[in-house]
Motif scaffolding. Structure first.
Motif, PDB file in Angstrom:
ATOM      1  N   ASN A   1      40.647  56.469   8.885  1.00 22.25           N
ATOM      2  CA  ASN A   1      39.310  56.755   9.407  1.00 22.25           C
ATOM      3  C   ASN A   1      39.275  56.401  10.888  1.00 22.25           C
ATOM      4  OD1 ASN A   1      37.946  57.624   6.964  1.00 22.25           O
ATOM      5  ND2 ASN A   1      38.311  55.549   6.269  1.00 22.25           N
ATOM      6  N   LEU A   2      38.763  57.330  11.682  1.00 24.89           N
ATOM      7  CA  LEU A   2      38.714  57.169  13.123  1.00 24.89           C
ATOM      8  C   LEU A   2      37.297  57.400  13.624  1.00 24.89           C
ATOM      9  CD1 LEU A   2      41.692  59.599  13.893  1.00 24.89           C
ATOM     10  CD2 LEU A   2      41.867  57.132  13.586  1.00 24.89           C
ATOM     11  N   ILE A   3      36.995  56.843  14.791  1.00 27.68           N
ATOM     12  CA  ILE A   3      35.763  57.154  15.506  1.00 27.68           C
ATOM     13  C   ILE A   3      36.194  57.758  16.841  1.00 27.68           C
ATOM     14  CG2 ILE A   3      33.655  56.257  16.560  1.00 27.68           C
ATOM     15  CD1 ILE A   3      33.624  56.028  13.528  1.00 27.68           C
ATOM     16  N   VAL A   4      35.670  58.958  17.113  1.00 30.74           N
ATOM     17  CA  VAL A   4      36.073  59.706  18.300  1.00 30.74           C
ATOM     18  C   VAL A   4      34.839  60.022  19.139  1.00 30.74           C
ATOM     19  CG1 VAL A   4      37.112  61.872  19.087  1.00 30.74           C
ATOM     20  CG2 VAL A   4      38.039  60.706  17.078  1.00 30.74           C
ATOM     21  N   GLU A   5      34.949  59.832  20.458  1.00 33.02           N
ATOM     22  CA  GLU A   5      33.861  60.175  21.379  1.00 33.02           C
ATOM     23  C   GLU A   5      34.250  61.390  22.202  1.00 33.02           C
ATOM     24  OE1 GLU A   5      32.971  56.740  23.771  1.00 33.02           O
ATOM     25  OE2 GLU A   5      31.629  55.936  22.255  1.00 33.02           O
ATOM     26  N   GLY A   6      33.237  62.085  22.685  1.00 28.79           N
ATOM     27  CA  GLY A   6      33.469  63.204  23.587  1.00 28.79           C
ATOM     28  C   GLY A   6      33.252  64.564  22.956  1.00 28.79           C
ATOM     29  N   MET A   7      33.003  64.607  21.653  1.00 29.71           N
ATOM     30  CA  MET A   7      32.725  65.885  21.003  1.00 29.71           C
ATOM     31  C   MET A   7      31.244  66.192  21.166  1.00 29.71           C
ATOM     32  SD  MET A   7      34.972  65.673  17.482  1.00 29.71           S
ATOM     33  CE  MET A   7      34.111  64.236  16.845  1.00 29.71           C
ATOM     34  N   SER A   8      30.933  67.380  21.665  1.00 31.04           N
ATOM     35  CA  SER A   8      29.531  67.704  21.934  1.00 31.04           C
ATOM     36  C   SER A   8      29.022  68.912  21.158  1.00 31.04           C
ATOM     37  CB  SER A   8      29.345  67.946  23.433  1.00 31.04           C
ATOM     38  OG  SER A   8      30.180  69.009  23.860  1.00 31.04           O
ATOM     39  N   CYS A   9      29.910  69.594  20.422  1.00 28.45           N
ATOM     40  CA  CYS A   9      29.469  70.788  19.702  1.00 28.45           C
ATOM     41  C   CYS A   9      30.389  71.059  18.513  1.00 28.45           C
ATOM     42  CB  CYS A   9      29.464  72.000  20.635  1.00 28.45           C
ATOM     43  SG  CYS A   9      31.106  72.464  21.230  1.00 28.45           S
ATOM     44  N   GLY A  10      29.987  72.018  17.701  1.00 28.59           N
ATOM     45  CA  GLY A  10      30.794  72.393  16.551  1.00 28.59           C
ATOM     46  C   GLY A  10      32.167  72.907  16.948  1.00 28.59           C
ATOM     47  N   GLY A  11      32.251  73.535  18.101  1.00 28.52           N
ATOM     48  CA  GLY A  11      33.551  74.011  18.587  1.00 28.52           C
ATOM     49  C   GLY A  11      34.497  72.858  18.849  1.00 28.52           C
ATOM     50  N   CYS A  12      33.958  71.768  19.391  1.00 29.57           N
ATOM     51  CA  CYS A  12      34.774  70.576  19.669  1.00 29.57           C
ATOM     52  C   CYS A  12      35.331  69.993  18.375  1.00 29.57           C
ATOM     53  CB  CYS A  12      33.943  69.505  20.363  1.00 29.57           C
ATOM     54  SG  CYS A  12      33.367  69.911  22.015  1.00 29.57           S
ATOM     55  N   SER A  13      34.451  69.819  17.396  1.00 26.64           N
ATOM     56  CA  SER A  13      34.896  69.223  16.145  1.00 26.64           C
ATOM     57  C   SER A  13      35.889  70.141  15.436  1.00 26.64           C
ATOM     58  CB  SER A  13      33.708  68.878  15.240  1.00 26.64           C
ATOM     59  OG  SER A  13      32.927  70.016  14.967  1.00 26.64           O
ATOM     60  N   GLY A  14      35.682  71.446  15.521  1.00 28.68           N
ATOM     61  CA  GLY A  14      36.608  72.392  14.921  1.00 28.68           C
ATOM     62  C   GLY A  14      37.972  72.363  15.598  1.00 28.68           C
TER      63      GLY A  14
ATOM     64  N   LYS B   1      32.781  60.745  13.456  1.00 30.34           N
ATOM     65  CA  LYS B   1      33.581  60.222  12.348  1.00 30.34           C
ATOM     66  C   LYS B   1      34.658  61.218  11.935  1.00 30.34           C
ATOM     67  CE  LYS B   1      29.678  57.575  10.699  1.00 30.34           C
ATOM     68  NZ  LYS B   1      28.652  57.462   9.675  1.00 30.34           N
ATOM     69  N   VAL B   2      35.877  60.728  11.872  1.00 30.95           N
ATOM     70  CA  VAL B   2      37.019  61.566  11.496  1.00 30.95           C
ATOM     71  C   VAL B   2      37.779  60.862  10.380  1.00 30.95           C
ATOM     72  CG1 VAL B   2      39.146  62.657  12.303  1.00 30.95           C
ATOM     73  CG2 VAL B   2      37.205  62.425  13.863  1.00 30.95           C
ATOM     74  N   SER B   3      38.044  61.591   9.309  1.00 32.04           N
ATOM     75  CA  SER B   3      38.821  61.067   8.190  1.00 32.04           C
ATOM     76  C   SER B   3      40.032  61.982   8.011  1.00 32.04           C
ATOM     77  CB  SER B   3      37.958  61.059   6.930  1.00 32.04           C
ATOM     78  OG  SER B   3      38.706  60.587   5.825  1.00 32.04           O
ATOM     79  N   VAL B   4      41.213  61.386   8.033  1.00 31.30           N
ATOM     80  CA  VAL B   4      42.444  62.169   7.933  1.00 31.30           C
ATOM     81  C   VAL B   4      43.205  61.762   6.674  1.00 31.30           C
ATOM     82  CG1 VAL B   4      44.579  62.835   9.100  1.00 31.30           C
ATOM     83  CG2 VAL B   4      42.588  62.195  10.460  1.00 31.30           C
ATOM     84  N   GLN B   5      43.475  62.734   5.800  1.00 32.08           N
ATOM     85  CA  GLN B   5      44.313  62.499   4.629  1.00 32.08           C
ATOM     86  C   GLN B   5      45.726  62.938   5.000  1.00 32.08           C
ATOM     87  OE1 GLN B   5      42.894  64.260   1.001  1.00 32.08           O
ATOM     88  NE2 GLN B   5      40.794  63.664   1.408  1.00 32.08           N
ATOM     89  N   TYR B   6      46.695  62.048   4.778  1.00 32.24           N
ATOM     90  CA  TYR B   6      48.051  62.351   5.222  1.00 32.24           C
ATOM     91  C   TYR B   6      49.088  61.658   4.353  1.00 32.24           C
ATOM     92  CZ  TYR B   6      48.093  57.684   7.315  1.00 32.24           C
ATOM     93  OH  TYR B   6      48.060  56.334   7.506  1.00 32.24           O
TER      94      TYR B   6
END
Length: 70
Positions: free
Chosen positions: A6-19, A42-47
């Motif tokens: 689980n990560l916390i990421v800053e700087g995303m401002s739109c759906g395009g960013c998150s995509g 919020k970012v969750s990565v399964q790996y």
């Protein structure tokens, strides 16, 4: 074996960013799914930890133009 990071990421401002971030993370070998929630960054990565190290996710976040908070 599947692990979740689980990560916390800053700087995303739109759906395009998150995509963009979701596609970049899911392009990594060993990542089965990345769930990116724009609100709150919020970012969750399964790996598979046998294939990819969680430290690689920070590189992808920064290469994609965002900042990893935690």
């Amino acid at each position: 074996m599947v692990a979740i990071e689980n990560l916390i990421v800053e700087g995303m401002s739109c759906g395009g960013c998150s995509g963009k971030l979701k596609r970049a993370l899911e392009a990594l070998d060993g990542v089965s799914e990345a769930d990116v929630v724009l609100e709150g960054g919020k970012v969750s990565v399964q790996y598979d930890p046998a294939v990819v190290q969680a430290s690689k996710f920070a590189e992808v976040v920064e290469e994609t133009g965002f900042e990893l908070v935690s």
